[in-house]
Scaffold this active site. Structure first.
Site, short mmCIF file in Angstrom:
data_model
loop_
_atom_site.label_atom_id
_atom_site.label_comp_id
_atom_site.label_asym_id
_atom_site.label_seq_id
_atom_site.Cartn_x
_atom_site.Cartn_y
_atom_site.Cartn_z
N THR A 1 -41.05 23.42 -11.24
CA THR A 1 -41.23 22.04 -10.79
C THR A 1 -41.37 21.26 -12.10
O THR A 1 -41.92 21.78 -13.07
CB THR A 1 -42.49 21.84 -9.93
OG1 THR A 1 -43.64 22.12 -10.72
CG2 THR A 1 -42.51 22.75 -8.71
N HIS A 2 -40.84 20.05 -12.12
CA HIS A 2 -40.81 19.25 -13.37
C HIS A 2 -40.08 19.99 -14.50
O HIS A 2 -40.34 19.73 -15.66
CB HIS A 2 -42.22 18.88 -13.84
CG HIS A 2 -43.12 18.37 -12.77
ND1 HIS A 2 -43.30 17.03 -12.51
CD2 HIS A 2 -43.90 19.03 -11.87
CE1 HIS A 2 -44.15 16.88 -11.51
NE2 HIS A 2 -44.53 18.08 -11.09
N GLN B 1 -7.36 -2.52 3.82
CA GLN B 1 -6.32 -1.66 3.26
C GLN B 1 -6.86 -0.82 2.08
O GLN B 1 -6.34 0.24 1.77
CB GLN B 1 -5.14 -2.53 2.80
CG GLN B 1 -4.03 -1.78 2.12
CD GLN B 1 -2.78 -2.61 1.98
OE1 GLN B 1 -2.06 -2.82 2.95
NE2 GLN B 1 -2.50 -3.11 0.78
N TYR C 1 -9.25 -7.27 12.13
CA TYR C 1 -8.65 -6.69 10.94
C TYR C 1 -8.57 -7.73 9.82
O TYR C 1 -8.29 -8.90 10.06
CB TYR C 1 -7.23 -6.16 11.25
CG TYR C 1 -6.55 -5.60 10.00
CD1 TYR C 1 -6.80 -4.30 9.59
CD2 TYR C 1 -5.71 -6.40 9.23
CE1 TYR C 1 -6.21 -3.79 8.43
CE2 TYR C 1 -5.12 -5.90 8.07
CZ TYR C 1 -5.38 -4.60 7.67
OH TYR C 1 -4.81 -4.12 6.53
N LYS D 1 -19.23 27.96 -30.14
CA LYS D 1 -19.50 27.28 -28.88
C LYS D 1 -18.72 27.81 -27.69
O LYS D 1 -17.57 28.19 -27.78
CB LYS D 1 -19.15 25.79 -29.04
CG LYS D 1 -20.05 25.07 -29.98
CD LYS D 1 -21.24 24.47 -29.30
CE LYS D 1 -20.84 23.13 -28.72
NZ LYS D 1 -21.91 22.59 -27.91
N LYS E 1 -8.10 3.22 1.86
CA LYS E 1 -7.34 4.43 1.49
C LYS E 1 -7.70 4.96 0.12
O LYS E 1 -7.85 6.16 -0.07
CB LYS E 1 -5.85 4.14 1.59
CG LYS E 1 -5.37 4.06 3.00
CD LYS E 1 -4.17 3.18 3.14
CE LYS E 1 -4.18 2.52 4.48
NZ LYS E 1 -5.28 1.56 4.69
N GLU F 1 -19.96 20.55 -15.96
CA GLU F 1 -20.16 19.19 -16.46
C GLU F 1 -19.22 18.20 -15.77
O GLU F 1 -19.60 17.09 -15.43
CB GLU F 1 -19.94 19.14 -17.97
CG GLU F 1 -21.04 19.83 -18.74
CD GLU F 1 -20.72 19.91 -20.22
OE1 GLU F 1 -21.55 19.48 -21.03
OE2 GLU F 1 -19.64 20.43 -20.58
N ASN G 1 -18.53 26.12 -23.89
CA ASN G 1 -19.05 24.98 -23.15
C ASN G 1 -18.83 25.10 -21.64
O ASN G 1 -17.78 25.57 -21.20
CB ASN G 1 -18.39 23.69 -23.65
CG ASN G 1 -18.76 23.40 -25.10
OD1 ASN G 1 -19.86 23.74 -25.54
ND2 ASN G 1 -17.85 22.79 -25.83
N SER H 1 0.84 -1.21 0.00
CA SER H 1 0.00 0.00 0.00
C SER H 1 0.87 1.25 0.00
O SER H 1 0.37 2.36 0.01
CB SER H 1 -0.96 0.00 1.20
OG SER H 1 -0.25 -0.16 2.41
N1 ARG Z 1 -1.16 -1.45 5.21
C1 ARG Z 1 -2.12 -1.99 6.13
C2 ARG Z 1 -3.47 -1.30 5.91
O1 ARG Z 1 -3.46 -0.28 5.39
C3 ARG Z 1 -1.68 -1.76 7.53
C4 ARG Z 1 -2.23 -2.74 8.51
C5 ARG Z 1 -1.65 -4.08 8.24
N2 ARG Z 1 -2.03 -5.04 9.21
C6 ARG Z 1 -1.84 -6.34 9.02
N3 ARG Z 1 -2.25 -7.12 9.98
N4 ARG Z 1 -1.30 -6.82 7.94
O2 ARG Z 1 -4.49 -1.79 6.28
#
Ligand code: ARG
Length: 458
Positions: free
Chosen positions: A154-155, A321, A316, A282, A324, A289, A284, A22
């Site tokens: 409306t509409h 992961q 977990y 034109k 993110k 948009e 735009n 990651s």
């Molecule tokens: N890179 C992992 C994440 O973003 C960190 C946590 C990893 N934990 C694990 N038990 N492998 O979720």
């Protein structure tokens, strides 16, 4: 060599490293990760797990690593997996065995939970600040347009006359709720997760309150298992962003419609429009948009992450992961879009005459004229029928209400008096609206006052 490689007999395949890592996107969490580690080691010192010299060595080295990252002198390597490993590995490289003490009483599971909460807290504030800029723009635009007439729909069919000031105050309310929605989430993000370990708690008397206090969290999490498996606050954030984006997208849709030649209510500034490569005439509305288009990304990030979280067993799982990509992606789109949207509406010119004529030509005062008859004693349904008939006849003759003489009005009902001519002035239609929250000048002035109170207090 991985920091966790003790029980492994061979190294991971490079394909696995590529797939598993990651670091390519979580590196942006570096400052939260380092901050969390600094406070963690201070706490380890407080409870006697590292001595003063060790603590200072670790803190100094983390400071150096932070500088290196900020000066582009730090090499993020795919095989380091994630931001936590990359920093810890570098720390050990820099200060040797002392660095190996940092991860005492901590797991990456609570570490990432902390990083994500610190990031989310910061971004909520950033987003709220940009929303506030937009709210202030909407107040300015409302003030400038308290008496700018506009067809209300409306509409998408002309319905009743409103003012542009009232219209901008409508969006003020929507974005105000967005601001408040982010506030509500902040309460639940502001609960500190670090120090619970992998899932069960840790075998040391960690002082989690100390960490929360140093990092400025209001509270600490209650249950370790919940702490490392909770991503509700990200779902809430993505949801708040999606609802806000629906507001932006609807607003953009109207800007696109109102700036078309057919409507011509708004004239977009050249700085926020584009031309066509083939059609010379034109202009735009690309910004509007694109924002409307990007609502797809923001809403699919919400659905995407809902789907990722659905059915995950405690606690977990690596699936998490993925949070993110959704969170960072949405944050960027939201911040970029809010900023440019604010510039777009600020720079748009308003064609007041065109809007006024659209009010006159659309028979938008039909309900007001029916109400005139009701005030003169007629039943509403009867009045509705008579005015419907009047509109149908005017349409055939290509005329508007304002073209009619008092004699012509009288043909429809004896209730009509001379004052119908005055009654039909556009400002009367607007100012006749008496209910709280209506489009009348006074009501919009009051709304703006309340809006200003909100932006001053928040
Ligand atoms: N890179 C992992 C994440 O973003 C960190 C946590 C990893 N934990 C694990 N038990 N492998 O979720």
């Amino acid at each position: 060599m991985k920091l966790w490689s003790g029980r492994f007999n061979k190294s991971t395949s490079s394909l696995m490293d590529q797939f598993n890592n990651s670091i390519t996107f979580d590196y942006i969490l570096y400052k939260y990760d380092i901050l969390g580690s600094i406070v963690h080691v201070k706490m380890l010192y407080e409870i006697g797990l590292v001595n003063n010299g060790e603590k200072n060595k670790i803190i100094d080295a983390l400071g150096i690593i932070k500088n290196e990252i900020e000066n582009d002198e730090f090499e993020f390597k795919i095989e380091d997996e994630d931001i936590h490993m990359a920093i810890e590995k570098e720390l050990i490289k820099k200060i040797g065995n002392v660095g190996k003490k940092l991860h005492t009483a901590r797991s990456r599971n609570d570490q990432i939970a902390l990083d994500m909460k610190l990031y989310t807290k910061d971004k909520i504030i950033e987003i709220q600040n940009v929303i506030k800029v937009l709210l202030k723009t909407l107040i300015e635009l409302s003030e400038e347009n308290i008496s700018t007439f506009m067809p209300g729909y409306t509409h998408l069919q002309g319905a009743q006359i409103i003012t542009l000031g009232f219209y901008f105050q409508c969006y003020f309310q929507k974005f105000k709720r967005d601001y408040e929605r982010f506030d509500d989430i902040l309460d639940r993000v502001d609960v500190m997760p670090l120090g619970v370990g992998a899932l069960a708690g840790v075998n040391y008397e960690t002082d989690r309150f100390f960490i929360a206090n140093k990092l400025g969290f209001k509270n600490i999490t209650e249950n370790a298992l919940d702490t490392v498996s909770d991503r509700d606050y990200i779902l809430e954030y993505l949801n708040a962003a999606s609802i806000m984006f629906i507001h932006l997208s609807r607003f953009c849709e109207e800007i696109i419609i109102y700036s078309s030649q057919e409507y011509n209510f708004f004239k977009l500034d050249d700085a926020y429009s584009t031309g066509s490569s083939i059609m010379p005439q034109k202009k735009n509305p690309d910004v509007a948009e694109l924002i409307r288009g990007k609502s797809g990304e923001v809403i699919s990030n919400l659905f995407g992450f809902f789907t990722t979280m659905k059915g995950l067993p405690l606690a977990y799982n690596k699936d998490m992961q993925e949070d993110k990509k959704y969170l960072f992606g949405t944050t960027k789109v939201v911040l970029d879009s809010l900023e440019i949207f604010n510039n777009l509406i600020k720079s748009t010119k308003i064609n007041k005459e065109v809007m006024k004529n659209a009010c006159l030509n659309g028979y938008l005062q039909a309900t007001d004229i029916a109400d005139y008859l009701v005030k003169g004693g007629m039943e509403f349904r009867e009045a509705h029928k008579i005015i419907g008939n009047m509109v149908s006849n005017l349409e055939k003759e290509n005329k508007i209400f304002q073209d009619m003489t008092i004699e012509e009005f009288k043909k429809y009902s004896e209730i009509f008096e001379e004052d119908i001519i005055e009654y039909l002035k556009l400002e009367n239609s607007v100012n006749m609206k008496k209910s709280y929250g209506s489009t009348s000048f006074d009501s919009v002035i009051k709304m703006i006052e309340n809006s200003k109170k909100f932006t001053n207090e928040n």
